[in-house]
Design a protein around this motif. Structure first.
Motif, mmCIF file in Angstrom:
data_model
loop_
_atom_site.group_PDB
_atom_site.id
_atom_site.type_symbol
_atom_site.label_atom_id
_atom_site.label_comp_id
_atom_site.label_asym_id
_atom_site.label_seq_id
_atom_site.Cartn_x
_atom_site.Cartn_y
_atom_site.Cartn_z
ATOM 1 N N GLY A 371 7.115 69.751 -21.121
ATOM 2 C CA GLY A 371 6.779 69.542 -19.720
ATOM 3 C C GLY A 371 7.929 68.902 -18.970
ATOM 4 O O GLY A 371 9.000 68.639 -19.533
ATOM 5 N N GLU A 372 7.718 68.660 -17.693
ATOM 6 C CA GLU A 372 8.756 68.060 -16.872
ATOM 7 C C GLU A 372 8.991 66.609 -17.279
ATOM 8 O O GLU A 372 8.039 65.874 -17.551
ATOM 9 C CB GLU A 372 8.362 68.127 -15.395
ATOM 10 N N PRO A 373 10.254 66.172 -17.316
ATOM 11 C CA PRO A 373 10.540 64.762 -17.633
ATOM 12 C C PRO A 373 9.882 63.830 -16.614
ATOM 13 O O PRO A 373 9.863 64.109 -15.416
ATOM 14 C CB PRO A 373 12.069 64.683 -17.570
ATOM 15 N N ILE A 374 9.362 62.727 -17.100
ATOM 16 C CA ILE A 374 8.675 61.754 -16.259
ATOM 17 C C ILE A 374 9.640 60.635 -15.891
ATOM 18 O O ILE A 374 10.205 59.987 -16.777
ATOM 19 C CB ILE A 374 7.464 61.159 -16.995
ATOM 20 N N PRO A 375 9.871 60.390 -14.577
ATOM 21 C CA PRO A 375 10.696 59.233 -14.210
ATOM 22 C C PRO A 375 9.927 57.946 -14.487
ATOM 23 O O PRO A 375 8.816 57.752 -14.006
ATOM 24 C CB PRO A 375 10.947 59.438 -12.716
ATOM 25 N N THR A 376 10.490 57.071 -15.296
ATOM 26 C CA THR A 376 9.779 55.869 -15.719
ATOM 27 C C THR A 376 9.918 54.710 -14.739
ATOM 28 O O THR A 376 9.165 53.744 -14.819
ATOM 29 C CB THR A 376 10.300 55.395 -17.083
ATOM 30 N N GLY A 377 10.914 54.778 -13.841
ATOM 31 C CA GLY A 377 11.156 53.635 -12.972
ATOM 32 C C GLY A 377 11.960 52.547 -13.641
ATOM 33 O O GLY A 377 12.216 51.500 -13.040
#
Length: 715
Positions: A371-377
């Motif tokens: 899936g699309e990479p998740i920006p963690t912040g």
């Protein structure tokens, strides 16, 4: 920069495999093996499976639709595990609601929008906001309702894609649905790293509505292990240590604050610089996983040193979307010891099936299954040795002179001071008023774990000493302008450092804690308007008038209850004057005791979270220590010197209780404060007990999620 691992195929994976089917396989193959240990509520795999089947049939009889979400209240007892498995067996998804904090629970219910809430009458009353939420009663009524149901597996298998709805740890409490496939993939990734065995006994300190618990119970029950739960509503430091020893816990899933309480008996603010020797009471532990916040290398080394030789300590990082995994680090991954361990926080390497990317300084996580990479912040940097280092959170950024400042590098540099165990940086309004108010960078410092100074942390550096220590390491714009000393850094119920609960230093005209002269060594940076002579004079006048009025009123009571006890006729000076001053002091002490009786308890609970019972005992002991002198001396002065029965009665009626009270106070002040497990550590309670905090720009992020936030360890 990318760091990742190739997808893998578990050798035991079957078509349609889920965490539920993994549990049912163990229940079928080893029905007599222990599954849940919670005191008298302990269950075997066969018993747990049978009760979960009954619960599932009860839900189906209540008209449970397909692909529904069912909410459960958060008491971490055996019944909770029964209900979670029953919901999955009924083909629905579960979500756990925080019932101890009704506002949070109501927001969770609004975000998850469940078909029904499983709750007893008390929990229903706490969460009832006047809506039309359907409630299915648990507890006694539920037990009766399910008593006659079949214990066979219900016909309805999981049909929906969603297994659970978890919540992020930010202020928005965003709901995150997790599929059966992702839940299982996350479990398999953890199992490949940790190597669990059926003989393992798992203990999870996270609250049931947090990601840490969701990841933890599957780690235990999908591998044939046992899940250890508290007998009471929550873990306390004492019950946690007892359970680890009595239940022979082998795998502990916890956060930095809870690890401090367990592995360092004094429970101070930091894990660093403690005595590096194993704790004999924790010899059963073969693995500890720490998640929820950043963990510095020196802290990790101190924790590992308290475990038996050969035990492992994993620093785990992963957002809620990844079901509690993402990356992990343990000290053997280092090719050689690193300098500046107190300044480094390593996230490490990706779990099997995950991938970590650093884009413009921000960490992006690809969860198991792709899936699309998740920006963690979260901010990070990939080191030359291939390990990912944590560099802070975007939501914690400050704006100084119009420029963004990430506080983590400053806080890490401050930790290099030998007296500092923990540090947080905040921007606080300084001198001036209105538009002229100047912001000041304030360093909130807490002492190292073994610090034994009194008051606690009194050897922490003031602003001048801290500036000298940081000279050449930080540019001037990043230098803290003031220092605020804390006994410990506040943490929320997920174990994260809670910047929003930092107390606000007295601000605009001085009275900080940095330079020289105040309790903590100086004035608040930002200017000083000079002493307010008129104000101090007025305060002194009112204090003097109050003391005279209190003494006069108490002397009147003395003459009513003990006529003649203060008669000084025939006593020569200066002894008459000295005795008169003694009478005044006794009157003032009695008045102080009366005042402390009504006003002291709340102050003690706010400043010394050591448990309600010992706090109440110490509160009453202090009241007696203050108030007893007035009646005691009056009785003594009227007693005949040779009346031995009366003398003995007075001694035992007053002096012995005074000794007992002194002992209670000694126990109170030397007893370790309660940890994040205590209800007072709840974010709302911490915020209520602290002053208004410095305002820090907040930006919701995926790393804000309960169990995994941003720090390297927590994930």
């Amino acid at each position: 920069m990318t760091q990742g691992s190739e997808p893998f195929t578990h050798s035991g994976r079957h078509t349609g495999d889920t965490v539920l089917s993994r549990f049912e396989r163990w229940a079928r193959d080893t029905p007599g093996a222990p599954a849940v240990a919670a005191g008298a509520e302990s269950l075997t795999y066969g018993q747990l499976d049978a009760r979960a089947n009954q619960s599932a049939r009860h839900l189906l009889d209540c008209g449970l639709p397909e692909r529904a979400v069912v909410a459960v209240c958060s008491a971490p007892r055996a019944e909770l595990v029964v209900l979670l498995l029953g919901i999955l067996k009924a083909g629905a998804a579960y979500t756990v609601i925080d019932v101890e904090n009704p506002r949070t629970g109501q927001r969770q219910l609004a975000a998850a929008r469940p078909f029904a809430l499983l709750a007893d009458a008390a929990d229903q009353a706490r969460l009832d906001d006047g809506g039309d939420l359907r409630v299915i009663r648990t507890g006694g009524q539920h037990a009766v309702a399910t008593a006659g149901l079949s214990t066979d597996t219900p016909d309805r298998a999981p049909r929906g894609d969603t297994a659970a709805v978890l919540f992020t740890g930010g202020t928005d409490r965003r709901a995150v649905p997790l599929s059966h496939e992702r839940f299982l993939a996350a479990h398999e990734g953890w199992a490949r790293v940790a190597g669990p065995v059926p003989e393992d006994r798992h203990l999870i300190t996270a609250a049931p509505d947090l990601t840490g618990f969701a990841a933890g119970w599957t780690r235990a029950l999908c591998e044939g292990g046992a899940l250890v739960l508290p007998e009471g509503p929550r873990w306390t430091p004492e019950s946690l240590r007892r359970a680890v020893d009595a239940e022979r816990v082998t795998v502990l899933h916890t956060d930095p604050g809870a690890a401090t309480q367990l592995l360092l008996r004094d429970g101070e603010a930091s894990l660093s610089r403690t005595l590096h020797r194993p704790d004999e009471g924790l010899r059963s532990l073969r693995m500890v996983t720490v998640a929820g916040d950043r963990l510095y290398l020196d802290e990790q080394a101190a924790l590992l040193a308290r475990l038996r030789p050969g035990a492992r300590l994993l620093n785990v990082y992963g957002p809620t979307e990844a079901a509690g995994i993402g990356a992990r680090f343990e000290l053997p991954q280092l090719a050689a010891p690193l300098d500046g361990a107190e300044e480094l926080s390593l996230i490490g390497t990706a779990f099997p099936g995950c991938r970590l990317d650093v884009r413009d300084g921000e960490i992006h996580l690809t969860v198991p299954g792709g899936g699309e990479p998740i920006p963690t912040g979260d901010l990070g940097v990939l080191r030359p040795d291939g390990l990912l280092a944590f560099r802070g959170r975007i939501r914690d950024r400050l704006t100084v002179d119009g420029k963004a400042l990430d506080p983590h590098p400053v806080e890490a540099a401050i930790r290099s001071h030998e007296a500092v165990g923990s540090a947080l940086l905040a921007e606080v309004k300084g001198a001036g008023t209105g538009v002229n108010a100047r912001p000041v960078l304030v360093a909130f410092l807490a002492p190292a774990a073994e610090n034994d100074t009194w008051p606690p942390g009194s050897d922490l550096p003031d602003s001048g000493e801290l500036r000298r220590h940081l000279a050449g390491r930080l540019p001037g714009a990043m230098m803290p302008g003031a220092v605020f000393r804390l006994r410990r850094i506040p943490r929320d119920r997920a174990g994260r450092e809670q910047r929003g609960a930092l107390p606000l230093p007295p601000g605009r005209t001085g009275g900080e804690h940095s330079g020289g002269g105040s309790k903590y060594g100086g004035k608040y940076a930002g200017g000083d308007s000079g002493p307010n002579i008129a104000g101090w004079a007025g305060l002194i006048f009112f204090i003097a008038v109050g003391l005279v009025m209190v003494a006069g009123f108490t002397m009147i009571l003395t003459m009513i209850f003990w006529p003649g006890s203060t008669n000084l006729v025939g006593v020569p000076n200066p002894y008459a004057t000295l005795f008169f001053l003694l009478y005044m002091c006794e009157c003032w002490a009695f008045a102080a005791g009366v005042w402390f009786l009504f006003a002291g308890r709340s102050r003690m609970r706010r400043h010394g979270r050591r448990g309600p019972r010992i706090t109440a005992a110490a509160h009453l002991a202090i009241v007696y220590l203050l108030a007893a002198w007035w009646p005691q001396d009056n009785f003594y002065r009227l007693a005949a010197k040779q009346d031995w029965p009366q003398q003995a009665a007075l001694v035992y009626a007053f002096n012995i209780p005074l000794m007992i009270c002194a002992g209670i106070v000694a126990v109170y002040v030397s007893r370790p404060p309660l940890s994040v497990f205590d209800e007072d550590r709840d974010p709302a309670a911490v915020a209520a007990s602290a002053s208004a905090s410095a305002s820090v720009p907040a930006q919701a992020s995926a790393s804000d999620r309960d169990g995994a936030r941003t720090v390297d360890p927590a994930g």
